[in-house]
Design a protein around this motif. Structure first.
Motif, short mmCIF file in Angstrom:
data_model
loop_
_atom_site.label_atom_id
_atom_site.label_comp_id
_atom_site.label_asym_id
_atom_site.label_seq_id
_atom_site.Cartn_x
_atom_site.Cartn_y
_atom_site.Cartn_z
N GLU A 1 -5.22 -2.46 -0.46
CA GLU A 1 -6.38 -3.21 -0.92
C GLU A 1 -5.93 -4.63 -1.26
N GLY B 1 0.82 -1.19 0.00
CA GLY B 1 0.00 0.00 0.00
C GLY B 1 0.86 1.26 0.00
N GLN C 1 -11.85 -7.86 -2.32
CA GLN C 1 -13.09 -7.10 -2.34
C GLN C 1 -13.51 -6.70 -0.93
N ASP C 2 -13.59 -5.38 -0.73
CA ASP C 2 -14.01 -4.83 0.56
C ASP C 2 -13.09 -5.21 1.71
N LYS C 3 -11.82 -5.51 1.40
CA LYS C 3 -10.87 -5.83 2.46
C LYS C 3 -9.60 -5.00 2.28
N GLU C 4 -9.20 -4.35 3.36
CA GLU C 4 -8.00 -3.53 3.34
C GLU C 4 -7.13 -3.85 4.55
N GLN D 1 0.47 -0.85 -4.90
CA GLN D 1 -0.53 -1.86 -5.23
C GLN D 1 -0.02 -2.73 -6.37
N THR E 1 -2.59 1.87 3.48
CA THR E 1 -3.86 1.15 3.42
C THR E 1 -3.83 0.33 2.14
#
Length: 458
Positions: A404, A201, A407-410, A315, A402
């Motif tokens: 990634e 990140g 999906q919807d998880k960090e 990323q 942060t």
């Protein structure tokens, strides 16, 4: 006459074959002797298949983490200490591969090519660690229910003071230990600090900043970038969490502007970015006390421009190892070089004689001038965004991340160091699924550092 020659040649052949056989045995003995000695059928060092002839493992204050009493491996009376240090002390069955009782078992048992595992005293050797059990407990509690890790070291000496991995378990709780062995508690045997690799990140923006500073010089600080919740790269949008408008390096770093750093990577090019990523240890395997760490990677050769832009902000397919990042921030704090991190201070035999003592090498990573400039950027990030008051009297330089990871998880990351001369600590925190680095990992780091200050100075 011919018969005498045949007999003579036959005898020579037998002698040569015998000598060859002896030579092969000696070769295999010195090469494989340790492995033979540590077969679990060897009752000199195992009892019911469990290691029973290793000496004590203690923390930096002499607190016993594990020991052998009457051929049985015992552990600290505190459940918190047992859970916080199991990944460094290790277990008697060897499930925690990075634990001292497994990774250092030959030295703890006292194996040698001459005596094997035999000692006059009948007792194994003891290991004195650099780890603080009190700091470790504080880090474990700060992580709470999050899977992840906390690593803290003295960047002047390389001593690792904290190496905590969660989830963990209590080895003295028989039911819990059986569940752990059956896989019912998840990956509790994995030391995430040593063995895992994570998407970095925004912590990777340190690498992109270093590449810009060294390649562009003053232009790196003058270059501007427009950010309107992201940037467009070849008709594709690379998003950013903020509308930063027009930013320069210093503010882009403190507010973690994706638009600025993705475009900076594109301007520098793949070769330059790869060069600096590798300078900071990507595409390399780090070691801690001869234990191989999880692999890191930065590969953009075949990446599209949009993907290359994502790589510049940490990323794409980027992966980092926590030990690597501890080395990285140590180098920034220490003028461009770092001491190899280690957690085994020394090994003593039963008479107190030191058979091993750590002697970490000094490794040069980046230029002193670059380290100083990165230090200023990390200092500004805390002043301008995170808040110096967050860390009380500690003078912290840091960078959040942060990442990634689905999906919807960090994942939440926070790396940095203390400038305090009495507390020269580098740290790395990863909280899986923790979301914003500022909300989760930074809080964990602060609680750990405050515990370190209390433990080491008060």
């Amino acid at each position: 006459m011919n018969r005498h020659k045949i007999r003579k040649r036959t005898m020579y052949a037998i002698v040569l074959l015998f000598a060859f056989g002896v030579g092969m045995f000696v070769f295999r003995f010195f090469r494989k002797g340790k492995d033979w000695a540590f077969y679990q059928t060897n009752q000199h060092i195992y009892h019911s298949g469990m290691l029973s002839n290793a000496g004590a493992v203690t923390d930096r204050e002499g607190v016993m983490l594990s020991d052998t009493v009457d051929s049985v491996r015992v552990y600290n009376e505190s459940s918190d200490i047992r859970k916080a240090t199991i990944h460094v002390a290790g277990d008697h069955e060897g499930f925690v591969s990075t634990g001292v009782t497994n990774a250092w078992r030959d030295k703890l048992v006292g194996y040698s090519n001459i005596n094997g595992v035999y000692t006059l005293s009948g007792k194994g050797n003891s290991a004195e660690l650099t780890i603080s059990s009190q700091i470790s407990v504080a880090a474990m509690k700060a992580l709470g229910d999050s899977a992840g890790c906390v690593g803290v070291c003295n960047y002047k000496t390389g001593e690792v003071l904290c190496m905590v991995s969660t989830p963990t378990y209590d080895i003295k709780d028989i039911n819990q230990y059986e569940k752990a062995k059956n896989g019912e508690l998840g990956s509790v045997f994995v030391n995430r600090f040593i063995s895992s690799s994570y998407t970095p990140g925004s912590t990777f923006k340190i690498v992109t900043a270093a590449a810009a500073i060294e390649t562009l010089g003053n232009e790196a600080y003058e270059k501007t970038q427009l950010c309107n919740y992201g940037t467009v790269i070849e008709d594709e949008t690379l998003s950013c969490m903020g509308k930063h408008r027009t930013v320069v390096l210093e503010r882009a770093f403190s507010h973690s502007c994706n638009s600025f750093f993705s475009n900076t990577a594109l301007n520098l090019g793949k070769n330059t970015m790869t060069k600096y990523a590798e300078m900071f240890g990507f595409n390399k395997t780090f070691y801690i006390d001869n234990i191989a760490c999880g692999k890191s990677s930065y590969t953009v050769k075949d990446a599209r421009n949009i993907d290359f832009g994502w790589s510049g902000i940490g990323q794409y397919t980027n992966l980092m190892n926590p030990v690597q990042y501890l080395c990285m921030v140590s180098a920034i704090a220490n003028g461009g070089e770092y001491k190899e991190p280690y957690f085994v201070h020394c090994i003593r035999d039963s008479s107190g004689y030191i058979t091993y003592k750590a002697n970490p090498k000094t490794i040069s990573m980046i230029k002193k001038e670059t380290a100083e400039k990165l230090s200023l950027l990390m200092d500004f990030a805390v002043k301008d965004n995170y808040g110096k008051a967050t860390f009380g009297t500690l003078d912290v330089c840091a960078k959040t991340g942060t990442a990634e990871v689905g999906q919807d998880k960090e994942n939440s990351l926070f790396i940095g160091f203390c400038k305090d001369s009495e507390l020269p600590l580098a740290f790395v925190v990863v909280a899986e699924g923790g979301g914003s680095g500022r909300k989760s990992a930074m809080n964990i780091a602060n609680k750990t550092l405050q515990a370190a200050k209390k433990t080491l100075l008060e």
